[in-house]
Design a protein around this motif. Structure first.
Motif, PDB file in Angstrom:
ATOM      1  N   MET A   1       0.844  -1.174   0.000  1.00  0.00           N
ATOM      2  CA  MET A   1       0.000   0.000   0.000  1.00  0.00           C
ATOM      3  C   MET A   1       0.887   1.234   0.000  1.00  0.00           C
ATOM      4  SD  MET A   1      -2.592   1.585   2.874  1.00  0.00           S
ATOM      5  CE  MET A   1      -3.557   0.122   3.008  1.00  0.00           C
ATOM      6  N   GLN A   2       0.495   2.201  -0.788  1.00  0.00           N
ATOM      7  CA  GLN A   2       1.132   3.503  -0.773  1.00  0.00           C
ATOM      8  C   GLN A   2       0.109   4.481  -0.266  1.00  0.00           C
ATOM      9  OE1 GLN A   2       2.199   3.762  -4.919  1.00  0.00           O
ATOM     10  NE2 GLN A   2       4.325   3.275  -4.439  1.00  0.00           N
ATOM     11  N   ALA A   3       0.540   5.389   0.601  1.00  0.00           N
ATOM     12  CA  ALA A   3      -0.413   6.322   1.189  1.00  0.00           C
ATOM     13  C   ALA A   3       0.252   7.669   1.440  1.00  0.00           C
ATOM     14  CB  ALA A   3      -0.965   5.757   2.486  1.00  0.00           C
ATOM     15  N   CYS A   4      -0.560   8.709   1.351  1.00  0.00           N
ATOM     16  CA  CYS A   4      -0.113  10.066   1.649  1.00  0.00           C
ATOM     17  C   CYS A   4      -1.209  10.758   2.447  1.00  0.00           C
ATOM     18  CB  CYS A   4       0.134  10.864   0.375  1.00  0.00           C
ATOM     19  SG  CYS A   4       1.488  10.228  -0.610  1.00  0.00           S
ATOM     20  N   GLU A   5      -0.781  11.732   3.228  1.00  0.00           N
ATOM     21  CA  GLU A   5      -1.743  12.474   4.048  1.00  0.00           C
ATOM     22  C   GLU A   5      -1.337  13.939   4.053  1.00  0.00           C
ATOM     23  OE1 GLU A   5      -2.922  11.076   8.088  1.00  0.00           O
ATOM     24  OE2 GLU A   5      -1.844  12.870   8.677  1.00  0.00           O
ATOM     25  N   TRP A   6      -2.327  14.803   3.906  1.00  0.00           N
ATOM     26  CA  TRP A   6      -2.121  16.238   4.005  1.00  0.00           C
ATOM     27  C   TRP A   6      -3.073  16.761   5.058  1.00  0.00           C
ATOM     28  CZ3 TRP A   6      -2.499  13.422  -0.408  1.00  0.00           C
ATOM     29  CH2 TRP A   6      -1.403  13.442  -1.272  1.00  0.00           C
ATOM     30  N   THR A   7      -2.555  17.573   5.980  1.00  0.00           N
ATOM     31  CA  THR A   7      -3.373  18.161   7.032  1.00  0.00           C
ATOM     32  C   THR A   7      -3.230  19.676   6.953  1.00  0.00           C
ATOM     33  OG1 THR A   7      -3.013  16.247   8.446  1.00  0.00           O
ATOM     34  CG2 THR A   7      -3.812  18.224   9.511  1.00  0.00           C
ATOM     35  N   GLY A   8      -4.354  20.354   6.991  1.00  0.00           N
ATOM     36  CA  GLY A   8      -4.335  21.811   6.915  1.00  0.00           C
ATOM     37  C   GLY A   8      -5.468  22.403   7.712  1.00  0.00           C
ATOM     38  N   ASP A   9      -5.722  23.679   7.469  1.00  0.00           N
ATOM     39  CA  ASP A   9      -6.774  24.386   8.197  1.00  0.00           C
ATOM     40  C   ASP A   9      -8.157  23.772   7.985  1.00  0.00           C
ATOM     41  OD1 ASP A   9      -4.864  26.142   9.097  1.00  0.00           O
ATOM     42  OD2 ASP A   9      -5.281  27.649   7.550  1.00  0.00           O
ATOM     43  N   HIS A  10      -8.338  23.084   6.861  1.00  0.00           N
ATOM     44  CA  HIS A  10      -9.646  22.519   6.530  1.00  0.00           C
ATOM     45  C   HIS A  10      -9.761  21.050   6.876  1.00  0.00           C
ATOM     46  CE1 HIS A  10     -10.775  26.253   4.671  1.00  0.00           C
ATOM     47  NE2 HIS A  10      -9.633  26.241   4.015  1.00  0.00           N
ATOM     48  N   GLY A  11      -8.806  20.509   7.625  1.00  0.00           N
ATOM     49  CA  GLY A  11      -8.882  19.111   8.027  1.00  0.00           C
ATOM     50  C   GLY A  11      -7.820  18.259   7.364  1.00  0.00           C
ATOM     51  N   ARG A  12      -8.101  16.980   7.279  1.00  0.00           N
ATOM     52  CA  ARG A  12      -7.144  15.992   6.776  1.00  0.00           C
ATOM     53  C   ARG A  12      -7.633  15.420   5.451  1.00  0.00           C
ATOM     54  NH1 ARG A  12      -6.354  11.273  10.807  1.00  0.00           N
ATOM     55  NH2 ARG A  12      -5.382  12.943  11.945  1.00  0.00           N
ATOM     56  N   PHE A  13      -6.680  15.214   4.528  1.00  0.00           N
ATOM     57  CA  PHE A  13      -6.970  14.526   3.278  1.00  0.00           C
ATOM     58  C   PHE A  13      -6.001  13.364   3.166  1.00  0.00           C
ATOM     59  CE2 PHE A  13      -6.118  13.726  -1.215  1.00  0.00           C
ATOM     60  CZ  PHE A  13      -7.403  13.452  -1.657  1.00  0.00           C
ATOM     61  N   THR A  14      -6.517  12.177   2.930  1.00  0.00           N
ATOM     62  CA  THR A  14      -5.711  10.964   2.847  1.00  0.00           C
ATOM     63  C   THR A  14      -5.942  10.308   1.492  1.00  0.00           C
ATOM     64  OG1 THR A  14      -5.997  10.600   5.215  1.00  0.00           O
ATOM     65  CG2 THR A  14      -5.261   8.726   3.920  1.00  0.00           C
ATOM     66  N   ALA A  15      -4.871   9.832   0.870  1.00  0.00           N
ATOM     67  CA  ALA A  15      -4.976   9.065  -0.374  1.00  0.00           C
ATOM     68  C   ALA A  15      -4.208   7.763  -0.196  1.00  0.00           C
ATOM     69  CB  ALA A  15      -4.407   9.860  -1.542  1.00  0.00           C
ATOM     70  N   GLN A  16      -4.823   6.656  -0.570  1.00  0.00           N
ATOM     71  CA  GLN A  16      -4.187   5.342  -0.463  1.00  0.00           C
ATOM     72  C   GLN A  16      -4.369   4.597  -1.778  1.00  0.00           C
ATOM     73  OE1 GLN A  16      -6.427   3.564   2.702  1.00  0.00           O
ATOM     74  NE2 GLN A  16      -5.249   4.565   4.290  1.00  0.00           N
ATOM     75  N   ILE A  17      -3.309   3.914  -2.221  1.00  0.00           N
ATOM     76  CA  ILE A  17      -3.387   3.054  -3.405  1.00  0.00           C
ATOM     77  C   ILE A  17      -2.815   1.702  -3.019  1.00  0.00           C
ATOM     78  CG2 ILE A  17      -2.619   2.678  -5.776  1.00  0.00           C
ATOM     79  CD1 ILE A  17      -2.463   5.700  -6.081  1.00  0.00           C
ATOM     80  N   SER A  18      -3.554   0.641  -3.350  1.00  0.00           N
ATOM     81  CA  SER A  18      -3.085  -0.702  -2.989  1.00  0.00           C
ATOM     82  C   SER A  18      -3.513  -1.707  -4.038  1.00  0.00           C
ATOM     83  CB  SER A  18      -3.650  -1.113  -1.631  1.00  0.00           C
ATOM     84  OG  SER A  18      -5.049  -1.302  -1.723  1.00  0.00           O
ATOM     85  N   THR A  19      -2.881  -2.857  -4.019  1.00  0.00           N
ATOM     86  CA  THR A  19      -3.297  -3.952  -4.885  1.00  0.00           C
ATOM     87  C   THR A  19      -4.276  -4.855  -4.155  1.00  0.00           C
ATOM     88  OG1 THR A  19      -1.352  -5.220  -4.230  1.00  0.00           O
ATOM     89  CG2 THR A  19      -1.205  -3.967  -6.272  1.00  0.00           C
ATOM     90  N   ALA A  20      -4.363  -4.712  -2.852  1.00  0.00           N
ATOM     91  CA  ALA A  20      -5.293  -5.535  -2.071  1.00  0.00           C
ATOM     92  C   ALA A  20      -6.669  -4.898  -2.121  1.00  0.00           C
ATOM     93  CB  ALA A  20      -4.819  -5.653  -0.632  1.00  0.00           C
ATOM     94  N   GLY A  21      -7.682  -5.715  -2.217  1.00  0.00           N
ATOM     95  CA  GLY A  21      -9.051  -5.235  -2.219  1.00  0.00           C
ATOM     96  C   GLY A  21      -9.997  -6.386  -1.998  1.00  0.00           C
ATOM     97  N   THR A  22     -11.236  -6.065  -1.786  1.00  0.00           N
ATOM     98  CA  THR A  22     -12.233  -7.100  -1.525  1.00  0.00           C
ATOM     99  C   THR A  22     -13.008  -7.470  -2.773  1.00  0.00           C
ATOM    100  OG1 THR A  22     -13.840  -5.430  -0.918  1.00  0.00           O
ATOM    101  CG2 THR A  22     -12.504  -6.376   0.863  1.00  0.00           C
TER     102      THR A  22
END
Length: 104
Positions: A1-22
């Protein structure tokens, strides 16, 4: 899994990319919903609007809800789950809101 997170005045934004899934975006997004609904309200999951999105990846589902404790929704949240790729499926998850999980 690759993931990034940005936090600022308007809250948190998270992005995740993975090969695993349901297997489906709908199933994946239902698993994420528990992080922002009231666990003591049995009807809370029924208050969430799940939207199938056409034209994005092979399969995509979104949730966009405003905090409403009377409905069991504890925070403002926007989630988009996109699946693409068939046998080598990749899942992308974007989340915004104060309860978005930290990246690892």
């Amino acid at each position: 899994m690759q993931a990034c997170e940005w936090t600022g005045d308007h809250g948190r934004f998270t992005a995740q990319i993975s090969t695993a899934g349901t297997g489906t975006a709908d199933r994946d997004i239902h698993g994420l919903v528990d992080s922002f609904i009231d666990p003591m309200r049995r009807d809370a999951i029924g208050q969430i609007r799940f939207e199938n999105i056409t034209g994005v990846g092979d399969d995509a589902t979104a949730v966009l809800e405003q905090r409403d404790e009377s409905r069991g929704i504890l925070n403002d949240v926007a989630i988009l789950v996109v699946h693409r790729g068939g046998d080598s499926e990749r899942a992308a998850v974007t989340m915004s809101g104060s309860r978005a999980a930290p990246c690892s």
